[in-house]
Design a protein around this motif. Structure first.
Motif, PDB file in Angstrom:
ATOM      1  N   LEU A  91       0.860  -1.434   0.004  1.00 58.65           N
ATOM      2  CA  LEU A  91      -0.081  -0.171   0.010  1.00 58.65           C
ATOM      3  C   LEU A  91       0.739   1.062  -0.079  1.00 58.65           C
ATOM      4  O   LEU A  91       0.328   2.386  -0.380  1.00 58.65           O
ATOM      5  CB  LEU A  91      -0.809  -0.017   1.273  1.00 58.65           C
ATOM      6  N   ARG A  92       1.898   1.198   0.809  1.00 61.60           N
ATOM      7  CA  ARG A  92       2.899   2.146   0.888  1.00 61.60           C
ATOM      8  C   ARG A  92       3.234   2.879  -0.507  1.00 61.60           C
ATOM      9  O   ARG A  92       3.184   4.329  -0.840  1.00 61.60           O
ATOM     10  CB  ARG A  92       4.007   2.064   1.634  1.00 61.60           C
ATOM     11  N   ALA A 133       6.303   2.561   7.983  1.00 62.66           N
ATOM     12  CA  ALA A 133       5.201   1.476   7.757  1.00 62.66           C
ATOM     13  C   ALA A 133       5.766   0.124   7.878  1.00 62.66           C
ATOM     14  O   ALA A 133       5.083  -0.776   8.401  1.00 62.66           O
ATOM     15  CB  ALA A 133       4.697   1.696   6.313  1.00 62.66           C
ATOM     16  N   GLY A 134       6.976  -0.067   7.347  1.00 62.09           N
ATOM     17  CA  GLY A 134       7.682  -1.480   7.604  1.00 62.09           C
ATOM     18  C   GLY A 134       7.835  -1.941   8.842  1.00 62.09           C
ATOM     19  O   GLY A 134       7.734  -3.169   9.143  1.00 62.09           O
ATOM     20  N   THR A 135       8.348  -0.943   9.714  1.00 56.73           N
ATOM     21  CA  THR A 135       8.805  -1.222  10.918  1.00 56.73           C
ATOM     22  C   THR A 135       7.592  -1.578  11.823  1.00 56.73           C
ATOM     23  O   THR A 135       7.559  -2.450  12.640  1.00 56.73           O
ATOM     24  CB  THR A 135       9.608  -0.189  11.638  1.00 56.73           C
ATOM     25  N   ASP A 174       5.024  12.205   7.915  1.00 52.86           N
ATOM     26  CA  ASP A 174       5.234  11.130   6.862  1.00 52.86           C
ATOM     27  C   ASP A 174       5.363   9.749   7.897  1.00 52.86           C
ATOM     28  O   ASP A 174       4.785   8.847   7.379  1.00 52.86           O
ATOM     29  CB  ASP A 174       6.456  11.295   6.227  1.00 52.86           C
ATOM     30  N   VAL A 175       6.206  10.091   8.984  1.00 56.82           N
ATOM     31  CA  VAL A 175       6.532   8.888   9.621  1.00 56.82           C
ATOM     32  C   VAL A 175       5.202   8.476  10.501  1.00 56.82           C
ATOM     33  O   VAL A 175       4.771   7.298  10.747  1.00 56.82           O
ATOM     34  CB  VAL A 175       7.696   8.997  10.786  1.00 56.82           C
ATOM     35  N   VAL A 176       4.309   9.602  11.037  1.00 52.66           N
ATOM     36  CA  VAL A 176       3.254   9.237  11.757  1.00 52.66           C
ATOM     37  C   VAL A 176       2.227   8.611  10.866  1.00 52.66           C
ATOM     38  O   VAL A 176       1.622   7.478  11.283  1.00 52.66           O
ATOM     39  CB  VAL A 176       2.515  10.654  12.361  1.00 52.66           C
ATOM     40  N   ALA A 177       2.087   9.119   9.405  1.00 49.29           N
ATOM     41  CA  ALA A 177       1.236   8.281   8.611  1.00 49.29           C
ATOM     42  C   ALA A 177       1.501   7.067   8.314  1.00 49.29           C
ATOM     43  O   ALA A 177       0.892   5.875   8.196  1.00 49.29           O
ATOM     44  CB  ALA A 177       1.062   9.244   7.368  1.00 49.29           C
ATOM     45  N   GLY A 178       2.809   6.722   8.186  1.00 48.88           N
ATOM     46  CA  GLY A 178       3.459   5.293   7.951  1.00 48.88           C
ATOM     47  C   GLY A 178       3.007   4.276   9.118  1.00 48.88           C
ATOM     48  O   GLY A 178       2.841   3.171   8.907  1.00 48.88           O
ATOM     49  N   LEU A 181      -0.423   3.596   9.439  1.00 48.60           N
ATOM     50  CA  LEU A 181      -0.740   2.688   8.283  1.00 48.60           C
ATOM     51  C   LEU A 181      -0.255   1.078   8.774  1.00 48.60           C
ATOM     52  O   LEU A 181      -1.327   0.208   8.704  1.00 48.60           O
ATOM     53  CB  LEU A 181      -0.125   2.957   7.118  1.00 48.60           C
ATOM     54  N   GLY A 182       0.808   1.187   9.435  1.00 46.10           N
ATOM     55  CA  GLY A 182       1.229  -0.449   9.954  1.00 46.10           C
ATOM     56  C   GLY A 182       0.007  -0.782  11.026  1.00 46.10           C
ATOM     57  O   GLY A 182      -0.199  -1.945  11.408  1.00 46.10           O
ATOM     58  N   LEU A 183      -0.099  -0.015  11.959  1.00 48.30           N
ATOM     59  CA  LEU A 183      -1.182   0.099  13.027  1.00 48.30           C
ATOM     60  C   LEU A 183      -2.576  -0.578  12.644  1.00 48.30           C
ATOM     61  O   LEU A 183      -2.997  -1.613  12.976  1.00 48.30           O
ATOM     62  CB  LEU A 183      -1.170   1.108  13.931  1.00 48.30           C
ATOM     63  N   LEU A 184      -2.982   0.306  11.628  1.00 51.20           N
ATOM     64  CA  LEU A 184      -4.320  -0.183  10.878  1.00 51.20           C
ATOM     65  C   LEU A 184      -4.258  -1.527  10.313  1.00 51.20           C
ATOM     66  O   LEU A 184      -5.192  -2.303  10.373  1.00 51.20           O
ATOM     67  CB  LEU A 184      -4.893   0.908   9.992  1.00 51.20           C
ATOM     68  N   LEU A 185      -3.423  -1.684   9.522  1.00 51.06           N
ATOM     69  CA  LEU A 185      -3.190  -3.123   8.858  1.00 51.06           C
ATOM     70  C   LEU A 185      -3.120  -4.178   9.926  1.00 51.06           C
ATOM     71  O   LEU A 185      -3.559  -5.319   9.842  1.00 51.06           O
ATOM     72  CB  LEU A 185      -1.959  -2.941   7.793  1.00 51.06           C
TER      73      LEU A 185
END
Length: 266
Positions: A91-92, A133-135, A174-178, A181-185
């Motif tokens: 998604l990223r 997002a990956g981390t 950017d990092v907050v959004a990433g 995204l990882g948290l929601l997924l």
């Protein structure tokens, strides 16, 4: 899940009021912090490069299958980690291509005039952060399940996010959004795969109503009914062949998804 959804207005606030002033402050006065965070990022990249090869995918599926057969309560964590890592990066990349936002270093290097989204010229990929997002996809499945390890895992995630900002690779939003995204997924996949846990009533209903009728007579092993044990044992249990085909099908699905993503973003 709630924290992930609440991050949307937070990201908007950061974009409007925080990103550029904070980046300018770090650009002028952040030199003493850069060696430390550069070392953090080198160590992080060295570790994740060893943790993210292609052979890890079938290994995680195998670990899930073994843990599920042993009725480990947290068996789906392996599956959630795999699905979150794949989907966060899948998604990223299209999101970064769509938003087309330059990085702070590109703005300070005068490659672009501002930090606006949807730049008219050039290809940029700052928003959202792929490292964040990956981390988050790698660490949050474990952080949500194991409270004792949570401070260490969230601390690692925080250092990675701060490092990307201090080193001028990303704006704070950017990092907050990433990470969001990882948290929601992670939360989404954890809920989606919940029926595979040993204690799930939905799994028992699925096995009883779908897998077992379709598996007769070669995927089930009947238990002899005795007066002493009839009330304690289920009448039918799927054999190892049922789990073999389940794992094989999941592996084929993941390989197909990998091939599709590779071709889509090559």
């Amino acid at each position: 899940m709630i924290f992930g959804l609440l991050s949307i207005p937070l990201v908007l606030l950061l974009i409007i009021a925080v990103d550029e002033p904070l980046a300018g402050l770090l650009h002028r006065h952040g030199a003493p912090l850069r060696p430390f965070f550069a070392g953090i990022m080198r160590a992080h990249d060295a570790i994740t490069d060893k943790l993210m090869p292609l052979w890890l995918w079938p290994l995680l599926l195998l670990l899930f299958a073994v843990a599920r057969l042993r009725w480990w309560p947290h068996c789906t964590i392996w599956l959630v980690a795999l699905l979150t890592m794949v989907s966060s990066q899948g998604l990223r990349h299209p999101l970064a291509m769509y938003f087309n936002r330059p990085r702070p270093g590109q703005v300070f290097g005068h490659l672009v005039t501002n930090a606006d989204f949807w730049q008219a010229a050039g290809r940029f990929d700052a928003f959202p952060s792929g490292h964040a997002a990956g981390t988050a996809g790698l660490l949050l499945p474990w952080a949500l399940r194991f409270p004792k390890a949570r401070p260490w895992l969230l601390g690692w995630l925080g250092l990675v996010c701060l490092g990307r900002v201090v080193l001028e690779f990303h704006w704070l939003s950017d990092v907050v959004a990433g990470a969001a995204l990882g948290l929601l997924l992670t939360c989404g996949w954890d809920l989606t795969t919940g029926w595979l846990r040993p204690s799930s009533a939905l799994l028992e209903a699925t096995v009883s109503c779908v897998i077992l009728p379709l598996s007769i007579p070669f995927l089930i092993v009947p238990h002899p009914a005795t007066p002493e044990t009839e009330s304690d044992l289920p009448p039918l249990l799927p054999s190892w062949r049922a789990w073999y085909w389940l794992v094989l099908g999941a592996l084929a699905l993941e390989i197909g998804l990998f091939v599709y993503l590779t071709q889509a973003f090559a």
